[in-house]
Write an enzyme that holds these catalytic residues in place. Structure first.
Site, PDB file in Angstrom:
ATOM      1  N   GLU A 249      13.710  -2.398   5.652  1.00 13.53           N
ATOM      2  CA  GLU A 249      13.090  -1.498   6.619  1.00 13.53           C
ATOM      3  C   GLU A 249      12.533  -2.298   7.792  1.00 13.53           C
ATOM      4  OE1 GLU A 249       9.288   0.322   5.646  1.00 13.53           O
ATOM      5  OE2 GLU A 249      10.118   2.275   6.182  1.00 13.53           O
TER       6      GLU A 249
ATOM      7  N   GLU B 271       4.215   7.144  -1.479  1.00  8.87           N
ATOM      8  CA  GLU B 271       5.167   7.516  -0.422  1.00  8.87           C
ATOM      9  C   GLU B 271       5.460   6.234   0.344  1.00  8.87           C
ATOM     10  OE1 GLU B 271       6.421  10.473   0.139  1.00  8.87           O
ATOM     11  OE2 GLU B 271       5.145  11.717  -1.112  1.00  8.87           O
TER      12      GLU B 271
ATOM     13  N   CYS C 272       8.901   6.716   8.692  1.00 11.77           N
ATOM     14  CA  CYS C 272       9.425   6.336   7.374  1.00 11.77           C
ATOM     15  C   CYS C 272      10.825   6.904   7.161  1.00 11.77           C
ATOM     16  CB  CYS C 272       8.484   6.793   6.277  1.00 11.77           C
ATOM     17  SG  CYS C 272       8.082   8.530   6.396  1.00 11.77           S
TER      18      CYS C 272
HETATM   19  P1  NAD Z   1       0.808  -0.852   4.734  1.00 14.82           P
HETATM   20  O1  NAD Z   1       1.336  -0.772   3.358  1.00 14.82           O
HETATM   21  O2  NAD Z   1       0.616  -2.174   5.347  1.00 14.82           O
HETATM   22  O3  NAD Z   1      -0.620  -0.142   4.826  1.00 14.82           O
HETATM   23  C1  NAD Z   1      -0.814   1.199   4.452  1.00 14.82           C
HETATM   24  C2  NAD Z   1      -2.264   1.380   4.030  1.00 14.82           C
HETATM   25  O4  NAD Z   1      -2.501   0.625   2.847  1.00 14.82           O
HETATM   26  C3  NAD Z   1      -3.285   0.907   5.046  1.00 14.82           C
HETATM   27  O5  NAD Z   1      -4.356   1.808   5.071  1.00 14.82           O
HETATM   28  C4  NAD Z   1      -3.696  -0.450   4.497  1.00 14.82           C
HETATM   29  O6  NAD Z   1      -4.985  -0.838   4.899  1.00 14.82           O
HETATM   30  C5  NAD Z   1      -3.665  -0.166   3.011  1.00 14.82           C
HETATM   31  N1  NAD Z   1      -3.546  -1.367   2.165  1.00 14.82           N
HETATM   32  C6  NAD Z   1      -3.002  -2.576   2.476  1.00 14.82           C
HETATM   33  N2  NAD Z   1      -3.106  -3.417   1.429  1.00 14.82           N
HETATM   34  C7  NAD Z   1      -3.699  -2.732   0.425  1.00 14.82           C
HETATM   35  C8  NAD Z   1      -4.055  -3.047  -0.916  1.00 14.82           C
HETATM   36  N3  NAD Z   1      -3.817  -4.246  -1.453  1.00 14.82           N
HETATM   37  N4  NAD Z   1      -4.641  -2.092  -1.660  1.00 14.82           N
HETATM   38  C9  NAD Z   1      -4.869  -0.868  -1.170  1.00 14.82           C
HETATM   39  N5  NAD Z   1      -4.562  -0.507   0.102  1.00 14.82           N
HETATM   40  C10 NAD Z   1      -3.976  -1.423   0.886  1.00 14.82           C
HETATM   41  O7  NAD Z   1       1.742   0.083   5.609  1.00 14.82           O
HETATM   42  P2  NAD Z   1       1.680   0.322   7.176  1.00 14.82           P
HETATM   43  O8  NAD Z   1       2.221  -0.891   7.842  1.00 14.82           O
HETATM   44  O9  NAD Z   1       0.338   0.830   7.564  1.00 14.82           O
HETATM   45  O10 NAD Z   1       2.693   1.550   7.324  1.00 14.82           O
HETATM   46  C11 NAD Z   1       4.055   1.401   7.446  1.00 14.82           C
HETATM   47  C12 NAD Z   1       4.750   1.714   6.143  1.00 14.82           C
HETATM   48  O11 NAD Z   1       4.411   3.032   5.711  1.00 14.82           O
HETATM   49  C13 NAD Z   1       6.247   1.716   6.262  1.00 14.82           C
HETATM   50  O12 NAD Z   1       6.822   1.014   5.193  1.00 14.82           O
HETATM   51  C14 NAD Z   1       6.616   3.196   6.180  1.00 14.82           C
HETATM   52  O13 NAD Z   1       7.910   3.447   5.728  1.00 14.82           O
HETATM   53  C15 NAD Z   1       5.579   3.718   5.285  1.00 14.82           C
HETATM   54  N6  NAD Z   1       5.438   5.173   5.447  1.00 14.82           N
HETATM   55  C16 NAD Z   1       5.968   5.994   4.489  1.00 14.82           C
HETATM   56  C17 NAD Z   1       5.884   7.379   4.634  1.00 14.82           C
HETATM   57  C18 NAD Z   1       6.469   8.328   3.609  1.00 14.82           C
HETATM   58  O14 NAD Z   1       6.218   9.519   3.694  1.00 14.82           O
HETATM   59  N7  NAD Z   1       7.232   7.866   2.639  1.00 14.82           N
HETATM   60  C19 NAD Z   1       5.259   7.909   5.760  1.00 14.82           C
HETATM   61  C20 NAD Z   1       4.745   7.042   6.707  1.00 14.82           C
HETATM   62  C21 NAD Z   1       4.831   5.670   6.540  1.00 14.82           C
END
Ligand code: NAD
Length: 490
Positions: A385, A250, A284
């Site tokens: 984004e 997602e 998101c």
């Molecule tokens: P992010 O990708 O930086 O982090 C999300 C999660 O992934 C965190 O728990 C982080 O620690 C983990 N992570 C980071 N690097 C990783 C790796 N190499 N391997 C495994 N896990 C890892 O995102 P964010 O900044 O926390 O959230 C914002 C983003 O989330 C935005 O792009 C937003 O659009 C998206 N989002 C999407 C939805 C949806 O339903 N499509 C909902 C909410 C947020």
């Protein structure tokens, strides 16, 4: 010592390394908690616990109705502790208490919905084309599920994963965002209270690069469900290929909000503001691209700017606050960079574009609602984004142009169309390449309807019965009722 620990194999534990992380309140940067900072070996311990709890067959073999009743208990406990949990979410994210309370209501609803589906995981009898045989399809749990969540809706996103996975009989290892773990820790306390068997639900805390990466790489994890940014999603997809894990991603969105001149003016202005500025645009599905019929552009922008100027930023605990701070100073710096880029690209800044001046907001990661007009489809500010309170405005003359602009990004999460012409609305809805389309509304989502993206917004669905089925494997069982030699090789 931390005051927020990991939950592994039925016990609350510190990180093996003893490391901790300070959790900050984005309203004033004060430390609100100290969390265990796990590492790969903590992830591995949690995966092993989940593996054993799955492989011993007890949880998957528990009658589905009983699994459902345990999941229902989480819903009941969240309703009981709603205010305390909403306060934790507001402390951790800065969002207003009104938003946090609504989140907790939704979250309880999500647990209730999937609790109800647990014993409706029915199979299907197939009309076998072969004589004297029986053919049926059954759904079984996938196994050990790694579940990684972001910071913008910390517990909501976790609930969308935890509830269906457990209801379907999987075991889980959850990794919340390292900057917003508080409510996820709390929900594990509730699961402990509910009495889930040891090892069924495990919580790891720490960075994505260590704890999260281990989850996506480890061969003992059967499914990885991730919500977060697109770059992280790509890394996870690659890592998951090691053992061909099932994956659900997602990812982000750059969601269009199309407004035709025949739409109700007041409703459309109000909804356009809500679409992009709700939770500071850190959603998101934020409607960050306004695509408006040219004939009403000037009047619409004037009203939008007038109203958006009055959005009251402040402390989420202050009932008069309409929008809290952004999640962190680092994230605000990213938003500021995009605003700079937008100006360099030639978009016209008609509102915001800076931090608020009020003295009481200076310690928070605040940023003013910002609006750009004269935007063009190829600008980065239109394509990428921003995840902040930044709206771009483009114009169109025909329905075809509106649809082309709306579809013109790598994303395909959600979009909306406002018009009083229902035939036009349906025509646009049919042409949008997005997982969710709203007609004359923006943002509604609920446990009963699937959520997820087209294109690079990801794949797989959460919520709804489809979201439940994502956590199941499909098995076809064929039985020959009159076995006899084939004599093929006689
Ligand atoms: P992010 O990708 O930086 O982090 C999300 C999660 O992934 C965190 O728990 C982080 O620690 C983990 N992570 C980071 N690097 C990783 C790796 N190499 N391997 C495994 N896990 C890892 O995102 P964010 O900044 O926390 O959230 C914002 C983003 O989330 C935005 O792009 C937003 O659009 C998206 N989002 C999407 C939805 C949806 O339903 N499509 C909902 C909410 C947020």
């Amino acid at each position: 010592m931390s005051d927020k620990r990991m939950f592994i194999n039925g016990a609350w534990v510190e990180a093996t390394s003893g490391k901790t992380r300070r959790i900050l309140n984005p309203f004033n940067q004060e430390t609100i908690a100290t969390a265990a900072e796990g590492d790969r070996e903590d992830s591995r311990a949690a995966i092993q616990a989940a593996r054993e709890a799955f492989d011993n067959g007890e949880w998957a073999g528990t009658p589905a109705a009983i699994r459902g009743s345990l999941v229902q208990k989480i819903a009941d406990f969240i309703r009981r502790d709603n205010e305390e949990m909403a306060e934790l979410e507001t402390l951790d994210t800065g969002k207003t208490m009104v938003e946090s309370r609504a989140d907790m209501d939704d979250i309880a609803g999500v647990f209730q919905y999937f609790a109800g589906l647990a014993d409706k995981n029915g199979g299907e009898v197939i009309a076998s084309p072969l004589p004297d045989s029986e053919s049926r399809v059954v759904r079984e749990p996938v196994g050990v599920c790694g579940q990684i969540t972001p910071w913008n809706y910390p517990l909501l996103q976790a609930a969308w994963k935890i509830a269906p996975a457990l209801a379907a009989g999987n075991t889980i290892v959850v990794k919340p965002s390292e900057i917003t773990p508080l409510t996820t820790v709390k929900v594990f306390e509730l699961m402990e209270e509910a009495g889930f068997p040891k090892g069924v639900a495990n919580l790891v805390l720490g960075s994505g690069a260590a704890v999260g990466a281990e989850l996506s790489e480890n061969v003992d994890v059967d499914l990885i469900s991730f919500t977060g940014g697109i770059d992280t999603g790509k890394k996870i997809m690659q890592a998951a290929s090691v053992n061909v894990k099932k994956i659900a991603l997602e990812l982000g969105g750059k969601n269009p909000n199309i407004i035709f001149a025949d739409a109700d003016f007041d409703t459309a202005v109000d909804q356009a503001m809500n679409a992009v500025f709700f939770h500071g645009g850190q959603v998101c599905s934020a409607g960050s691209r306004l695509i408006i019929e040219e004939s009403m552009h000037d009047e619409f922008v004037e009203e939008l700017v007038k109203r958006s100027k009055n959005i009251k930023l402040g402390n989420g605990f202050d009932e008069s606050t309409q929008s809290g701070p952004l999640i962190s100073n680092e994230h605000r710096a990213k938003v500021e960079k995009y605003v700079e880029i937008g100006q360099e690209e030639g978009a016209k800044l008609v509102l915001g574009g800076s931090r608020p001046q009020e003295k009481e907001l200076q310690n928070g990661s605040f940023y003013l609602p910002t609006i750009f007009t004269e935007c063009k489809a190829d600008m980065r500010i239109v394509q990428e984004e921003v995840f902040g309170p930044v709206l771009t405005i483009e114009t169109f003359q025909t329905e075809e142009e509106a649809v082309t602009l709306a579809n013109d990004t790598i994303y395909g999460l959600a979009g909306a169309v406002f018009t009083n012409d229902i035939a036009k609305a349906e025509s646009v809805a049919a042409q949008l390449r997005m997982g969710t389309v709203w007609i004359n509304d923006f943002h509604p989502y609920f446990a009963q309807a699937p959520w997820g993206g087209y294109k690079q917004s990801g794949f797989g669905r959460e919520l709804g019965h489809i979201g439940f089925e994502e956590y199941t494997e499909v098995k076809h069982i064929f039985r020959n009722k009159k076995p006899a030699a084939l004599n093929w090789f006689a």
